[in-house]
Design a protein around this motif. Structure first.
Motif, PDB file in Angstrom:
ATOM      1  N   TYR A 143      42.106 -10.491 -11.025  1.00 16.98           N
ATOM      2  CA  TYR A 143      41.132  -9.539 -10.502  1.00 16.98           C
ATOM      3  C   TYR A 143      41.707  -8.115 -10.515  1.00 16.98           C
ATOM      4  O   TYR A 143      41.007  -7.164 -10.850  1.00 16.98           O
ATOM      5  CB  TYR A 143      40.718  -9.893  -9.072  1.00 16.98           C
ATOM      6  CG  TYR A 143      39.689 -10.985  -8.977  1.00 16.98           C
ATOM      7  CD1 TYR A 143      38.370 -10.753  -9.320  1.00 16.98           C
ATOM      8  CD2 TYR A 143      40.035 -12.243  -8.523  1.00 16.98           C
ATOM      9  CE1 TYR A 143      37.410 -11.746  -9.224  1.00 16.98           C
ATOM     10  CE2 TYR A 143      39.089 -13.255  -8.417  1.00 16.98           C
ATOM     11  CZ  TYR A 143      37.782 -13.006  -8.775  1.00 16.98           C
ATOM     12  OH  TYR A 143      36.837 -13.989  -8.669  1.00 16.98           O
ATOM     13  N   CYS A 161      40.090  -4.957 -12.522  1.00 15.46           N
ATOM     14  CA  CYS A 161      39.683  -3.780 -11.735  1.00 15.46           C
ATOM     15  C   CYS A 161      40.412  -2.527 -12.219  1.00 15.46           C
ATOM     16  O   CYS A 161      39.830  -1.440 -12.243  1.00 15.46           O
ATOM     17  CB  CYS A 161      39.939  -4.019 -10.241  1.00 15.46           C
ATOM     18  SG  CYS A 161      38.755  -5.166  -9.489  1.00 15.46           S
ATOM     19  N   TYR A 214      30.239  -7.633  -9.343  1.00 14.73           N
ATOM     20  CA  TYR A 214      29.918  -7.091  -8.025  1.00 14.73           C
ATOM     21  C   TYR A 214      30.024  -8.163  -6.933  1.00 14.73           C
ATOM     22  O   TYR A 214      30.714  -7.992  -5.938  1.00 14.73           O
ATOM     23  CB  TYR A 214      28.513  -6.469  -8.016  1.00 14.73           C
ATOM     24  CG  TYR A 214      28.111  -6.001  -6.633  1.00 14.73           C
ATOM     25  CD1 TYR A 214      28.538  -4.766  -6.164  1.00 14.73           C
ATOM     26  CD2 TYR A 214      27.361  -6.810  -5.788  1.00 14.73           C
ATOM     27  CE1 TYR A 214      28.202  -4.335  -4.892  1.00 14.73           C
ATOM     28  CE2 TYR A 214      27.024  -6.383  -4.516  1.00 14.73           C
ATOM     29  CZ  TYR A 214      27.446  -5.152  -4.075  1.00 14.73           C
ATOM     30  OH  TYR A 214      27.130  -4.734  -2.811  1.00 14.73           O
ATOM     31  N   ILE A 258      33.716  -9.526  -6.391  1.00 12.96           N
ATOM     32  CA  ILE A 258      34.592  -8.590  -5.676  1.00 12.96           C
ATOM     33  C   ILE A 258      34.181  -8.540  -4.208  1.00 12.96           C
ATOM     34  O   ILE A 258      35.025  -8.567  -3.307  1.00 12.96           O
ATOM     35  CB  ILE A 258      34.544  -7.175  -6.314  1.00 12.96           C
ATOM     36  CG1 ILE A 258      35.007  -7.217  -7.779  1.00 12.96           C
ATOM     37  CG2 ILE A 258      35.362  -6.182  -5.502  1.00 12.96           C
ATOM     38  CD1 ILE A 258      36.434  -7.601  -8.019  1.00 12.96           C
ATOM     39  N   HIS A 259      32.889  -8.493  -3.960  1.00 16.81           N
ATOM     40  CA  HIS A 259      32.384  -8.490  -2.588  1.00 16.81           C
ATOM     41  C   HIS A 259      32.845  -9.749  -1.841  1.00 16.81           C
ATOM     42  O   HIS A 259      33.300  -9.666  -0.692  1.00 16.81           O
ATOM     43  CB  HIS A 259      30.851  -8.408  -2.609  1.00 16.81           C
ATOM     44  CG  HIS A 259      30.233  -8.470  -1.251  1.00 16.81           C
ATOM     45  ND1 HIS A 259      30.224  -7.399  -0.390  1.00 16.81           N
ATOM     46  CD2 HIS A 259      29.624  -9.490  -0.597  1.00 16.81           C
ATOM     47  CE1 HIS A 259      29.633  -7.757   0.737  1.00 16.81           C
ATOM     48  NE2 HIS A 259      29.255  -9.024   0.627  1.00 16.81           N
ATOM     49  N   PHE A 305      36.342 -10.163  -0.136  1.00 15.69           N
ATOM     50  CA  PHE A 305      36.579  -9.522   1.156  1.00 15.69           C
ATOM     51  C   PHE A 305      35.725 -10.102   2.283  1.00 15.69           C
ATOM     52  O   PHE A 305      35.757  -9.601   3.400  1.00 15.69           O
ATOM     53  CB  PHE A 305      36.331  -8.008   1.041  1.00 15.69           C
ATOM     54  CG  PHE A 305      37.366  -7.320   0.209  1.00 15.69           C
ATOM     55  CD1 PHE A 305      38.512  -6.804   0.801  1.00 15.69           C
ATOM     56  CD2 PHE A 305      37.219  -7.202  -1.163  1.00 15.69           C
ATOM     57  CE1 PHE A 305      39.475  -6.177   0.038  1.00 15.69           C
ATOM     58  CE2 PHE A 305      38.184  -6.579  -1.928  1.00 15.69           C
ATOM     59  CZ  PHE A 305      39.319  -6.066  -1.329  1.00 15.69           C
ATOM     60  N   LYS A 361      40.908  -3.316  -4.038  1.00 19.81           N
ATOM     61  CA  LYS A 361      40.428  -2.637  -2.829  1.00 19.81           C
ATOM     62  C   LYS A 361      39.667  -1.357  -3.177  1.00 19.81           C
ATOM     63  O   LYS A 361      38.638  -1.052  -2.576  1.00 19.81           O
ATOM     64  CB  LYS A 361      41.606  -2.306  -1.906  1.00 19.81           C
ATOM     65  CG  LYS A 361      42.226  -3.511  -1.249  1.00 19.81           C
ATOM     66  CD  LYS A 361      43.498  -3.113  -0.548  1.00 19.81           C
ATOM     67  CE  LYS A 361      43.419  -3.438   0.900  1.00 19.81           C
ATOM     68  NZ  LYS A 361      44.643  -3.096   1.617  1.00 19.81           N
ATOM     69  N   TYR A 400      36.258  -2.332  -4.477  1.00 21.02           N
ATOM     70  CA  TYR A 400      35.444  -2.810  -3.348  1.00 21.02           C
ATOM     71  C   TYR A 400      34.950  -1.632  -2.509  1.00 21.02           C
ATOM     72  O   TYR A 400      33.767  -1.549  -2.180  1.00 21.02           O
ATOM     73  CB  TYR A 400      36.249  -3.776  -2.485  1.00 21.02           C
ATOM     74  CG  TYR A 400      35.547  -4.147  -1.198  1.00 21.02           C
ATOM     75  CD1 TYR A 400      34.458  -5.008  -1.198  1.00 21.02           C
ATOM     76  CD2 TYR A 400      35.967  -3.617   0.018  1.00 21.02           C
ATOM     77  CE1 TYR A 400      33.801  -5.341  -0.023  1.00 21.02           C
ATOM     78  CE2 TYR A 400      35.320  -3.943   1.197  1.00 21.02           C
ATOM     79  CZ  TYR A 400      34.235  -4.800   1.171  1.00 21.02           C
ATOM     80  OH  TYR A 400      33.590  -5.119   2.340  1.00 21.02           O
ATOM     81  N   ASN A 401      35.851  -0.725  -2.180  1.00 22.74           N
ATOM     82  CA  ASN A 401      35.465   0.442  -1.370  1.00 22.74           C
ATOM     83  C   ASN A 401      34.461   1.326  -2.101  1.00 22.74           C
ATOM     84  O   ASN A 401      33.560   1.885  -1.485  1.00 22.74           O
ATOM     85  CB  ASN A 401      36.697   1.240  -0.968  1.00 22.74           C
ATOM     86  CG  ASN A 401      37.509   0.540   0.092  1.00 22.74           C
ATOM     87  OD1 ASN A 401      36.981  -0.215   0.914  1.00 22.74           O
ATOM     88  ND2 ASN A 401      38.806   0.751   0.086  1.00 22.74           N
ATOM     89  N   TRP A 454      32.207   0.340  -4.207  1.00 28.93           N
ATOM     90  CA  TRP A 454      30.920  -0.333  -4.300  1.00 28.93           C
ATOM     91  C   TRP A 454      30.305  -0.681  -2.953  1.00 28.93           C
ATOM     92  O   TRP A 454      29.093  -0.619  -2.788  1.00 28.93           O
ATOM     93  CB  TRP A 454      31.038  -1.628  -5.078  1.00 28.93           C
ATOM     94  CG  TRP A 454      31.338  -1.460  -6.534  1.00 28.93           C
ATOM     95  CD1 TRP A 454      31.297  -0.310  -7.285  1.00 28.93           C
ATOM     96  CD2 TRP A 454      31.745  -2.492  -7.429  1.00 28.93           C
ATOM     97  NE1 TRP A 454      31.646  -0.567  -8.575  1.00 28.93           N
ATOM     98  CE2 TRP A 454      31.924  -1.904  -8.693  1.00 28.93           C
ATOM     99  CE3 TRP A 454      31.974  -3.842  -7.289  1.00 28.93           C
ATOM    100  CZ2 TRP A 454      32.310  -2.632  -9.811  1.00 28.93           C
ATOM    101  CZ3 TRP A 454      32.358  -4.572  -8.395  1.00 28.93           C
ATOM    102  CH2 TRP A 454      32.526  -3.962  -9.648  1.00 28.93           C
ATOM    103  N   ASP A 455      31.146  -1.105  -2.001  1.00 30.85           N
ATOM    104  CA  ASP A 455      30.613  -1.719  -0.772  1.00 30.85           C
ATOM    105  C   ASP A 455      30.958  -1.002   0.523  1.00 30.85           C
ATOM    106  O   ASP A 455      30.197  -1.053   1.466  1.00 30.85           O
ATOM    107  CB  ASP A 455      31.136  -3.163  -0.635  1.00 30.85           C
ATOM    108  CG  ASP A 455      30.309  -4.140  -1.434  1.00 30.85           C
ATOM    109  OD1 ASP A 455      29.219  -3.754  -1.863  1.00 30.85           O
ATOM    110  OD2 ASP A 455      30.751  -5.290  -1.609  1.00 30.85           O
ATOM    111  N   ASN A 456      32.105  -0.433   0.558  1.00 32.95           N
ATOM    112  CA  ASN A 456      32.588   0.098   1.831  1.00 32.95           C
ATOM    113  C   ASN A 456      32.437   1.614   1.806  1.00 32.95           C
ATOM    114  O   ASN A 456      33.410   2.341   1.664  1.00 32.95           O
ATOM    115  CB  ASN A 456      34.052  -0.313   2.024  1.00 32.95           C
ATOM    116  CG  ASN A 456      34.503  -0.148   3.438  1.00 32.95           C
ATOM    117  OD1 ASN A 456      33.738   0.271   4.296  1.00 32.95           O
ATOM    118  ND2 ASN A 456      35.749  -0.484   3.683  1.00 32.95           N
TER     119      ASN A 456
END
Length: 164
Positions: free
Chosen positions: A103, A107, A125, A128-129, A132, A153, A156-157, A159-161
Motif C-alpha cells: 500500500y 500511495c 479509495y 485506503i479508507h 484506518f 497516511k 488518507y488525510n 481523501w478522508d481526513n
C-alpha cells in the motif's frame, strides 16, 4: 501604365511577404507548442518508467522476504509449542507489514503522479479508507507519528481526513 503594373506587382509582393512572415510566426508558435507537448509527454513517460523500475525493485525485495519466510515455515514443525505461538505472531506481523509496504508503494506512486490519479482514487479509495477503520487489523501499525507508512497516511488525510 507600366509604372502602375510595377506598383501593383510590388504591392502584391509586399502583401505576400507580410503573409509569409505572419504564417512563419504562426508556424513557429505551433512548433513551440508541439515541442512543449512532446517534452511533457516524454516527462510523463519517464515518470511511468521510473515507477515501473521502483515497483520491480520492491517486488524483488518482497520475493526475497517470502523466500526467507518460506524457509522459516519449513522449520516451524521442529519448534516447541511456546516458540510456535511466538513464531505465528511474528509471521502475522510480517504478513501485515508486507501488505502495508505494498500500500505504501502504490500511495507513493500516486503522490508522485506516476499513473492515472483519478483511476487510482476510484480503485483504492475504499481500501485506503478501510485501513484506518476502527476494526482494521492494520490500525495499530498505522496509528501514531512513529508509523513508517507516511504515504498511506498522507493519501488518507488527503481523501478522508479533511481536518488535517
Amino acid at each position: 501604365m507600366a509604372d502602375w503594373a510595377l506598383c501593383i506587382i510590388a504591392g502584391i509582393s509586399l502583401l505576400l511577404s507580410f503573409y509569409s512572415v505572419i504564417a512563419n510566426i504562426k508556424l513557429e508558435k505551433e512548433q513551440k507548442r508541439l515541442d512543449d507537448l512532446s517534452l511533457k509527454i516524454c516527462m510523463e513517460q519517464l515518470k511511468i518508467a521510473q515507477g515501473q523500475i521502483e515497483l520491480e525493485m520492491a517486488n524483488q525485495l518482497s520475493s526475497a522476504k517470502r523466500y526467507v519466510d518460506g524457509f522459516d515455515t519449513m522449520c516451524f514443525e521442529y519448534l516447541e509449542a511456546d516458540k510456535k505461538r511466538d513464531t505465528v505472531k511474528k509471521k502475522r506481523d510480517f504478513v501485515l507489514e508486507e501488505a502495508l509496504n505494498c500500500y505504501e508503494q502504490i500511495c507513493q506512486k500516486y503522490l508522485d503522479g506516476k499513473g492515472d490519479t483519478e483511476r487510482f482514487k476510484k480503485t483504492y479509495y475504499r481500501e485506503i479508507h478501510n485501513l484506518f477503520s476502527k476494526n482494521s487489523i492494520f490500525k495499530d501499525k498505522l496509528d501514531g507519528d512513529s508509523s513508517p507508512f507516511k504515504a498511506i497516511k498522507k493519501v488518507y488525510n488527503k481523501w478522508d481526513n479533511f481536518e488535517q
